[in-house]
Design a protein around this motif. Structure first.
Motif, mmCIF file in Angstrom:
data_model
loop_
_atom_site.group_PDB
_atom_site.id
_atom_site.type_symbol
_atom_site.label_atom_id
_atom_site.label_comp_id
_atom_site.label_asym_id
_atom_site.label_seq_id
_atom_site.Cartn_x
_atom_site.Cartn_y
_atom_site.Cartn_z
ATOM 1 N N ARG A 189 0.860 -0.932 -0.031
ATOM 2 C CA ARG A 189 -0.068 -0.247 -0.049
ATOM 3 C C ARG A 189 0.725 1.304 0.125
ATOM 4 N NH1 ARG A 189 -3.563 -1.403 4.344
ATOM 5 N NH2 ARG A 189 -2.439 -0.335 5.901
ATOM 6 N N LEU A 190 1.937 1.332 0.991
ATOM 7 C CA LEU A 190 3.158 2.435 0.835
ATOM 8 C C LEU A 190 3.174 2.402 -0.233
ATOM 9 C CD1 LEU A 190 4.090 2.090 4.716
ATOM 10 C CD2 LEU A 190 2.212 3.579 4.151
ATOM 11 N N HIS A 191 3.746 1.652 -0.981
ATOM 12 C CA HIS A 191 4.670 1.721 -2.348
ATOM 13 C C HIS A 191 4.260 2.498 -3.271
ATOM 14 C CE1 HIS A 191 7.184 0.592 -5.237
ATOM 15 N NE2 HIS A 191 6.493 0.133 -6.293
ATOM 16 N N ARG A 192 2.629 1.697 -3.452
ATOM 17 C CA ARG A 192 1.652 2.433 -4.223
ATOM 18 C C ARG A 192 1.166 3.930 -4.348
ATOM 19 N NH1 ARG A 192 -1.597 -2.046 -7.058
ATOM 20 N NH2 ARG A 192 -0.431 -3.941 -5.283
ATOM 21 N N ARG A 193 1.623 4.748 -2.864
ATOM 22 C CA ARG A 193 1.479 5.417 -1.946
ATOM 23 C C ARG A 193 2.494 6.288 -3.081
ATOM 24 N NH1 ARG A 193 -0.380 6.311 3.609
ATOM 25 N NH2 ARG A 193 -1.607 4.288 3.350
ATOM 26 N N ASP A 194 3.236 6.229 -2.319
ATOM 27 C CA ASP A 194 4.521 6.563 -2.366
ATOM 28 C C ASP A 194 6.139 5.696 -3.068
ATOM 29 O OD1 ASP A 194 7.184 8.854 -2.108
ATOM 30 O OD2 ASP A 194 6.199 9.172 -0.548
ATOM 31 N N ALA A 195 6.083 6.478 -4.289
ATOM 32 C CA ALA A 195 7.309 5.364 -5.146
ATOM 33 C C ALA A 195 8.725 4.904 -4.052
ATOM 34 C CB ALA A 195 6.876 5.756 -6.699
ATOM 35 N N ARG A 196 8.473 6.454 -3.093
ATOM 36 C CA ARG A 196 9.890 6.178 -2.580
ATOM 37 C C ARG A 196 9.918 5.119 -1.759
ATOM 38 N NH1 ARG A 196 9.683 12.350 -0.559
ATOM 39 N NH2 ARG A 196 7.522 11.816 -0.510
ATOM 40 N N VAL A 197 8.651 4.533 -1.199
ATOM 41 C CA VAL A 197 8.949 3.249 -0.799
ATOM 42 C C VAL A 197 9.569 1.833 -1.067
ATOM 43 C CG1 VAL A 197 7.717 1.882 0.988
ATOM 44 C CG2 VAL A 197 7.355 4.344 1.885
ATOM 45 N N ARG A 198 10.658 1.555 -0.984
ATOM 46 C CA ARG A 198 11.418 0.330 -1.654
ATOM 47 C C ARG A 198 11.107 -0.683 -1.062
ATOM 48 N NH1 ARG A 198 15.801 0.854 -3.666
ATOM 49 N NH2 ARG A 198 15.914 0.014 -5.181
ATOM 50 N N GLY A 199 11.190 -2.115 -1.460
ATOM 51 C CA GLY A 199 10.750 -2.940 -0.585
ATOM 52 C C GLY A 199 11.395 -4.397 -1.407
ATOM 53 N N VAL A 200 11.648 -5.280 -0.034
ATOM 54 C CA VAL A 200 11.025 -6.579 -0.062
ATOM 55 C C VAL A 200 10.517 -7.454 0.730
ATOM 56 C CG1 VAL A 200 13.609 -6.988 0.437
ATOM 57 C CG2 VAL A 200 12.845 -9.106 -0.537
ATOM 58 N N SER A 201 9.935 -8.861 0.357
ATOM 59 C CA SER A 201 9.079 -8.855 1.334
ATOM 60 C C SER A 201 10.167 -11.000 0.782
ATOM 61 C CB SER A 201 8.366 -9.273 0.397
ATOM 62 O OG SER A 201 7.152 -10.047 2.139
ATOM 63 N N PHE A 202 10.674 -11.266 2.405
ATOM 64 C CA PHE A 202 11.107 -12.362 2.309
ATOM 65 C C PHE A 202 9.621 -13.916 2.200
ATOM 66 C CE2 PHE A 202 14.398 -11.522 5.026
ATOM 67 C CZ PHE A 202 15.299 -10.606 3.876
ATOM 68 N N ALA A 203 10.639 -15.458 1.721
ATOM 69 C CA ALA A 203 9.866 -15.871 1.702
ATOM 70 C C ALA A 203 9.499 -16.970 3.186
ATOM 71 C CB ALA A 203 10.478 -16.969 0.696
ATOM 72 N N ARG A 204 9.892 -16.895 4.031
ATOM 73 C CA ARG A 204 9.941 -17.390 5.614
ATOM 74 C C ARG A 204 10.824 -16.441 6.440
ATOM 75 N NH1 ARG A 204 14.332 -19.126 7.902
ATOM 76 N NH2 ARG A 204 15.786 -20.767 6.160
ATOM 77 N N ASN A 205 10.552 -16.140 7.924
ATOM 78 C CA ASN A 205 11.950 -15.392 8.937
ATOM 79 C C ASN A 205 13.185 -15.735 8.794
ATOM 80 O OD1 ASN A 205 12.868 -15.369 11.840
ATOM 81 N ND2 ASN A 205 11.435 -13.257 10.870
ATOM 82 N N PHE A 206 13.928 -14.503 8.659
ATOM 83 C CA PHE A 206 15.335 -15.349 8.588
ATOM 84 C C PHE A 206 16.242 -14.368 9.517
ATOM 85 C CE2 PHE A 206 14.032 -16.674 3.909
ATOM 86 C CZ PHE A 206 14.938 -17.949 3.780
ATOM 87 N N GLY A 207 15.059 -13.550 9.773
ATOM 88 C CA GLY A 207 16.048 -12.954 10.726
ATOM 89 C C GLY A 207 16.554 -11.470 10.987
ATOM 90 N N ASN A 208 16.639 -10.898 11.925
ATOM 91 C CA ASN A 208 16.741 -8.578 12.148
ATOM 92 C C ASN A 208 18.636 -8.950 11.212
ATOM 93 O OD1 ASN A 208 18.860 -7.239 13.553
ATOM 94 N ND2 ASN A 208 16.432 -6.814 13.483
ATOM 95 N N GLN A 209 19.487 -9.379 11.074
ATOM 96 C CA GLN A 209 20.893 -8.959 10.808
ATOM 97 C C GLN A 209 20.913 -8.988 9.044
ATOM 98 O OE1 GLN A 209 23.516 -8.089 12.968
ATOM 99 N NE2 GLN A 209 21.893 -7.255 14.017
ATOM 100 N N VAL A 210 20.342 -10.240 8.867
ATOM 101 C CA VAL A 210 20.067 -10.629 7.483
ATOM 102 C C VAL A 210 18.862 -9.869 6.868
ATOM 103 C CG1 VAL A 210 19.125 -12.798 5.870
ATOM 104 C CG2 VAL A 210 20.220 -13.324 7.527
ATOM 105 N N ALA A 211 17.798 -9.799 7.510
ATOM 106 C CA ALA A 211 17.105 -8.424 6.854
ATOM 107 C C ALA A 211 17.690 -6.926 6.655
ATOM 108 C CB ALA A 211 15.700 -7.790 7.636
ATOM 109 N N VAL A 212 18.256 -7.207 7.712
ATOM 110 C CA VAL A 212 19.111 -5.490 7.536
ATOM 111 C C VAL A 212 20.591 -5.782 6.231
ATOM 112 C CG1 VAL A 212 21.171 -4.244 8.267
ATOM 113 C CG2 VAL A 212 19.343 -4.756 10.081
ATOM 114 N N SER A 213 20.373 -7.014 6.014
ATOM 115 C CA SER A 213 22.140 -6.826 4.800
ATOM 116 C C SER A 213 21.176 -6.764 3.523
ATOM 117 C CB SER A 213 21.978 -8.395 5.157
ATOM 118 O OG SER A 213 22.676 -8.659 5.764
ATOM 119 N N ALA A 214 20.039 -7.847 3.345
ATOM 120 C CA ALA A 214 19.183 -7.621 2.541
ATOM 121 C C ALA A 214 19.065 -5.993 1.934
ATOM 122 C CB ALA A 214 17.575 -8.349 1.952
ATOM 123 N N GLY A 215 18.238 -5.188 2.578
ATOM 124 C CA GLY A 215 18.179 -3.441 2.824
ATOM 125 C C GLY A 215 19.335 -2.812 2.257
ATOM 126 N N LEU A 216 20.364 -3.198 3.418
ATOM 127 C CA LEU A 216 22.010 -2.160 2.379
ATOM 128 C C LEU A 216 22.383 -2.642 0.666
ATOM 129 C CD1 LEU A 216 24.203 -3.622 5.657
ATOM 130 C CD2 LEU A 216 23.041 -1.653 5.112
#
Ligand code: UDP
Ligand code: MG
Length: 338
Positions: A62-89
């Motif tokens: 929803r946020l991405h549709r409203r404002d393209a400055r919101v980008r992101g990724v959704s993991f297929a399962r939980n990989f933990g906070n440090q991996v999430a930060v890695s993907a963001g980086l």
């Protein structure tokens, strides 16, 4: 500017790992957009849904549709906070990148100050929680012990009260993204890199909504990851332990043999046998456990599985984000800033 950087990229990327944060992300977006627009910065937010079981995925959509400055990724399962930060980086395109929790515990209004410090020439801007930590006594005690052990073992200075709420310069992000290792413990990795660093104090707030997903067990696992990925000293400690045991048992064995040969065998002491058995059994098991921890991690590294698996990507090329999950391939095709 680095070569991988494209011209339309914003100055600042704000990346936030999100696990079951449906109730926080709207507010997080509102406050961040408000704050950064007021500060006159060009920015993007990279939201990483770490396999949430709630509607986090839909909220990012929803946020991405409203404002393209919101980008992101959704993991297929939980990989933990440090991996999430890695993907963001890996997805971040900014010249400076801020890592911040999605639950609004980290004050967003501090970001412009961090950017100021970065403009003064600091490549890493850390934040430090002011004292008055509301965590329970036992948690604080254990965390105190952990940092003492960690700092004496790893040789890098890790600040106990410094969360992952940081600003990193593009050159630091590029380095982190290229690290081939799978076990990532940013708290130790970032100081290990060196660079010009500074710290800004802040007051930690309560979560805006939802509950923390770090219980004792997860914190203990993270602590073990930290120690084992940063030090081989526990392995050396086994050698010292073994030597110590030998120093005690060899003379004792000699004395027992001497008694048997020259003084005639007496009924052997049951207590001493039990004690020696327990001591040796305990020491052997602990040593095996420590060895196992290292071998397990080597095993994980050599399997070369991806860091994460991707369900959906917003505002980036899905193929590239999937590719970025294979850190050992990273050196070959630099994919920072997707
Ligand atoms: N988080 C994550 N994956 C997890 C657990 C947590 O991405 O498996 C995120 C969470 O959404 C939050 C941040 O990491 O943005 C910190 O987590 P949390 O607030 O649960 O931890 P605490 O603040 O209690 O240490
Ligand atoms: Mg939190």
């Amino acid at each position: 500017m680095t070569e991988s950087h494209d011209r339309d990229a914003p100055l600042l990327s704000v990346i936030t790992p999100a696990f079951n944060e449906e109730a926080n992300l709207e507010e997080f977006y509102r406050q961040t957009a408000d704050c950064l627009d007021t500060a006159g910065l060009t920015w993007e937010i990279v939201m990483v849904d770490d396999g949430s079981r709630d509607a986090t995925h839909e909220v990012i959509d929803r946020l991405h549709r409203r404002d393209a400055r919101v980008r992101g990724v959704s993991f297929a399962r939980n990989f933990g906070n440090q991996v999430a930060v890695s993907a963001g980086l890996a997805m971040a395109r900014g010249e400076a990148v801020v890592i911040i929790d999605a639950d609004l515990q980290h004050p967003i209004e501090l970001i412009p100050k961090m950017v100021e410090a970065w403009r003064e020439g600091y490549q890493i801007v850390n934040t430090v929680r002011r004292y008055g930590d509301k965590a329970p006594f036992l948690k604080r005690l254990l965390s105190f012990i952990f940092y003492k052990v960690m700092n004496s073992l790893s040789g890098t200075k890790i600040e106990a009260a410094a969360p992952d709420f940081k600003l990193l310069d593009r050159c630091v992000v590029d380095l982190l993204v290229q690290l081939p290792e799978r076990t990532r413990y940013f708290k130790a990795l970032i100081p290990w890199l060196g660079f010009r660093q500074t710290s800004i104090p802040f007051d930690c707030k309560e979560r805006y909504a939802g509950t923390s997903s770090f219980n004792f067990l997860r914190l203990a696992e993270l602590a073990l990851d930290g120690i084992i990925s940063f030090s081989t000293k526990p392995l050396r400690a086994i050698i010292f332990l073994g030597t110590l045991v030998l120093l005690v048992t060899v003379p004792y064995g000699g004395w027992a043999l001497f008694q048997f040969l020259f003084l005639g065998a007496k009924t052997p002491g049951w207590t001493s046998i039990i004690l020696v058995n327990l001591l040796l059994g305990g020491a052997t098991l602990i040593s095996l456990g420590i060895l196992g921890e290292y071998i397990g991690r080597i095993y994980n590294e050599v399997k070369q599985r991806p860091l994460y698996t991707v369900k959906k990507v917003w505002g980036a090329d899905e193929k590239q984000v999937v590719q970025a999950a294979f850190p050992h391939e990273r050196g070959k095709n630099d994919s920072a800033g997707l």
